[in-house]
Design a protein around this motif. Structure first.
Motif, PDB file in Angstrom:
ATOM      1  N   UNK A  34      46.782  31.356  32.535  1.00 22.35           N
ATOM      2  CA  UNK A  34      45.804  32.075  31.719  1.00 22.35           C
ATOM      3  C   UNK A  34      45.709  31.659  30.276  1.00 22.35           C
ATOM      4  N   UNK A  35      46.198  30.486  29.934  1.00 19.54           N
ATOM      5  CA  UNK A  35      46.220  30.083  28.527  1.00 19.54           C
ATOM      6  C   UNK A  35      44.832  29.978  27.906  1.00 19.54           C
ATOM      7  N   UNK A  36      43.820  29.689  28.716  1.00 11.63           N
ATOM      8  CA  UNK A  36      42.467  29.539  28.173  1.00 11.63           C
ATOM      9  C   UNK A  36      41.598  30.771  28.415  1.00 11.63           C
ATOM     10  N   UNK A  37      42.165  31.832  28.955  1.00 13.15           N
ATOM     11  CA  UNK A  37      41.378  33.030  29.259  1.00 13.15           C
ATOM     12  C   UNK A  37      41.264  33.926  28.020  1.00 13.15           C
ATOM     13  N   UNK A  38      40.073  34.477  27.798  1.00 10.23           N
ATOM     14  CA  UNK A  38      39.895  35.441  26.713  1.00 10.23           C
ATOM     15  C   UNK A  38      40.512  36.786  27.062  1.00 10.23           C
ATOM     16  N   UNK A  39      40.355  37.198  28.309  1.00  4.62           N
ATOM     17  CA  UNK A  39      40.921  38.469  28.759  1.00  4.62           C
ATOM     18  C   UNK A  39      41.472  38.277  30.168  1.00  4.62           C
ATOM     19  N   UNK A  40      42.767  38.516  30.330  1.00  4.97           N
ATOM     20  CA  UNK A  40      43.461  38.285  31.598  1.00  4.97           C
ATOM     21  C   UNK A  40      43.968  39.611  32.139  1.00  4.97           C
ATOM     22  N   UNK A  41      43.595  39.916  33.374  1.00  3.70           N
ATOM     23  CA  UNK A  41      44.099  41.103  34.070  1.00  3.70           C
ATOM     24  C   UNK A  41      45.044  40.633  35.165  1.00  3.70           C
ATOM     25  N   UNK A  42      46.300  41.031  35.072  1.00  2.00           N
ATOM     26  CA  UNK A  42      47.329  40.639  36.036  1.00  2.00           C
ATOM     27  C   UNK A  42      47.575  41.818  36.962  1.00  2.00           C
TER      28      UNK A  42
ATOM     29  N   UNK B 174      39.545  36.537  33.755  1.00  4.87           N
ATOM     30  CA  UNK B 174      40.488  35.974  34.715  1.00  4.87           C
ATOM     31  C   UNK B 174      41.323  37.101  35.303  1.00  4.87           C
ATOM     32  N   UNK B 175      41.376  37.165  36.626  1.00  5.37           N
ATOM     33  CA  UNK B 175      42.234  38.117  37.326  1.00  5.37           C
ATOM     34  C   UNK B 175      43.292  37.318  38.067  1.00  5.37           C
ATOM     35  N   UNK B 176      44.557  37.635  37.806  1.00  2.00           N
ATOM     36  CA  UNK B 176      45.683  36.905  38.375  1.00  2.00           C
ATOM     37  C   UNK B 176      46.438  37.822  39.325  1.00  2.00           C
ATOM     38  N   UNK B 177      46.748  37.311  40.519  1.00  2.00           N
ATOM     39  CA  UNK B 177      47.457  38.080  41.526  1.00  2.00           C
ATOM     40  C   UNK B 177      48.929  37.703  41.525  1.00  2.00           C
ATOM     41  N   UNK B 178      49.799  38.720  41.483  1.00  2.00           N
ATOM     42  CA  UNK B 178      51.238  38.503  41.513  1.00  2.00           C
ATOM     43  C   UNK B 178      51.905  39.301  42.613  1.00  2.00           C
ATOM     44  N   UNK B 179      53.190  39.032  42.853  1.00  2.00           N
ATOM     45  CA  UNK B 179      53.929  39.740  43.885  1.00  2.00           C
ATOM     46  C   UNK B 179      53.399  39.399  45.270  1.00  2.00           C
ATOM     47  N   UNK B 180      53.254  40.416  46.110  1.00  2.00           N
ATOM     48  CA  UNK B 180      52.741  40.190  47.465  1.00  2.00           C
ATOM     49  C   UNK B 180      51.322  39.623  47.449  1.00  2.00           C
ATOM     50  N   UNK B 181      50.546  39.931  46.413  1.00  2.00           N
ATOM     51  CA  UNK B 181      49.186  39.405  46.335  1.00  2.00           C
ATOM     52  C   UNK B 181      49.192  37.896  46.111  1.00  2.00           C
TER      53      UNK B 181
ATOM     54  N   UNK C 245      29.437  35.530  36.580  1.00  2.00           N
ATOM     55  CA  UNK C 245      29.570  34.082  36.454  1.00  2.00           C
ATOM     56  C   UNK C 245      30.889  33.684  35.804  1.00  2.00           C
ATOM     57  N   UNK C 246      31.416  34.545  34.930  1.00  2.00           N
ATOM     58  CA  UNK C 246      32.633  34.197  34.187  1.00  2.00           C
ATOM     59  C   UNK C 246      33.907  34.552  34.937  1.00  2.00           C
TER      60      UNK C 246
END
Length: 376
Positions: free
Chosen positions: A199-207, A311-318, A343-344
């Motif tokens: 996520x280094x280039x993401x403006x807003x990251x949801x993990x 950007x939405x990032x999946x962690x753990x079981x996801x 689109x983003x």
């Protein structure tokens, strides 16, 4: 250290070696002030000087000198406290792990002091294993399950443990003799992914992190989003059905009643705690699978319309889920969010793998104890 030291170090962390002239320009410092500050960082070993190669035909003279971060000049400890799990690591100044350890324990009979004792023993074992001198350890970052106080000292509440107001920083500092910062565990993972991962280039990251429960963390323009100053984004406690099971939080029909280790394991007839490839097993039960996809889609779409992540990032079981699960989310969420976001919006698996929680703790420690510029 001071605030300008922090600005210099963050530039070197994110963008690599820089000339003094470029650092002065980017920090808005005078060349004299910049030279003075870099001299201090050179003295303590945090940075070094690099000679740049001069290309053919370039003017003859002294080679250009750049300043670079020395990642292994100092280290931090990162610890993730989950429901029945402790993961720990020691990383360098760019959150690269040098060693890791993990253990499981029974949450039903474990008091905070017992867990703190296990954290201390685990950390002491890692320090002994690496042989890193205590003087080179900046401190410890601890990711905890639940909101934390604004000073990052206490875990205010943990539903899975039935804990309230646990003074982790005070206890660990007394036992280990190093500074400690406490952060909501999934917020720490989001921070690590934003600083050092995908996520280094993401403006807003949801993990979004699925283990015992379903948690989330948000980083906006490089800064952790801490609603109410406490850091927790409780995605798992969005109500997705009006009349459903009672959740551990006390409400009814929360997302976690469909999407948690307990709910999914029960539906897939799995008795083993902390199962691997959980969603792959659930795929054999279409009704459970469809409900999980449908309700997670609703929750992510709601969160996207409210928080506007790109950007939405999946962690753990996801992160371990079959491609069919992730593809279903990628396909079903965009039509349910506002057109400018469609689109983003990107969906990715975590790049931090199994150590995400511990690396998250390390990232919180680095932000607070090294890159902030706050004196230590």
């Amino acid at each position: 250290m001071g605030i300008h030291h922090g600005a210099i170090l963050r530039i070197l962390r994110d963008d690599g070696p820089q000339s003094r002239a470029e650092l002065a320009r980017r920090t808005a410092l005078s060349p004299t002030a910049l030279t003075h500050l870099t001299a201090q960082l050179l003295k303590d070993g945090s940075v070094t000087e690099l000679s740049q190669n001069v290309g053919a035909g370039a003017a003859v003279g002294r080679p250009a000198i750049s300043v670079a971060l020395v990642p292994e000049s100092q280290f931090v400890v990162g610890v993730h406290l989950g429901a029945g799990t402790i993961h720990a690591t020691i990383t360098d100044l760019k959150a690269a792990p040098k060693t890791m350890a993990s253990l499981h324990f029974d949450t039903d009979s474990t008091e905070p002091k017992v867990v703190i004792g296990r954290v201390v023993k685990t950390v002491q074992g890692l320090i002994g294993k690496t042989g890193i001198a205590r003087s080179r350890l900046l401190g410890l970052g601890l990711g905890v399950p639940g909101p934390v106080d604004t000073e990052r000292r206490r875990n205010l509440q943990s539903i899975n443990y039935d804990w309230k107001d646990v003074p982790f920083a005070d206890e660990l500092e007394a036992a280990l003799g190093m500074p400690v910062v406490v952060e909501h565990n999934v917020s720490a993972m989001a921070l690590a992914e934003s600083r050092y991962g995908i996520g280094r280039d993401a403006d807003a990251l949801l993990y979004i992190y699925l283990r015992t429960g379903l948690g989330a963390g948000l980083v906006v323009h490089g800064m952790p989003f801490r609603p109410g100053g406490h850091g927790a984004v409780e995605l798992g406690h969005i109500q997705v059905v009006e009349h459903g099971e009672r959740c551990t939080c006390g409400s009814i029909g929360c997302l976690e009643t469909f999407l948690s280790e307990r709910a999914l394991s029960r539906a897939a007839h799995i008795d083993k705690p902390h199962p691997k490839n959980l969603l792959a097993a659930v795929e054999h039960y279409p009704e459970v699978w469809d409900a999980a996809v449908r309700h997670l889609t609703t929750a992510i779409a709601s969160a996207t319309n409210l928080l506007n992540p790109d950007l939405i990032v999946f962690g753990g079981h996801l992160a371990e889920a079959p491609d069919s699960f992730v593809d279903a989310i990628r396909r079903n969420v965009p039509p349910r969010v506002l057109p400018p976001m469609r689109d983003a919006l990107r969906f990715e698996r975590s790049s931090l793998e199994a150590g995400a929680g511990a690396i998250g703790g390390a990232a919180a420690a680095l932000d607070h104890l090294f890159y902030s510029g706050v004196p230590r």
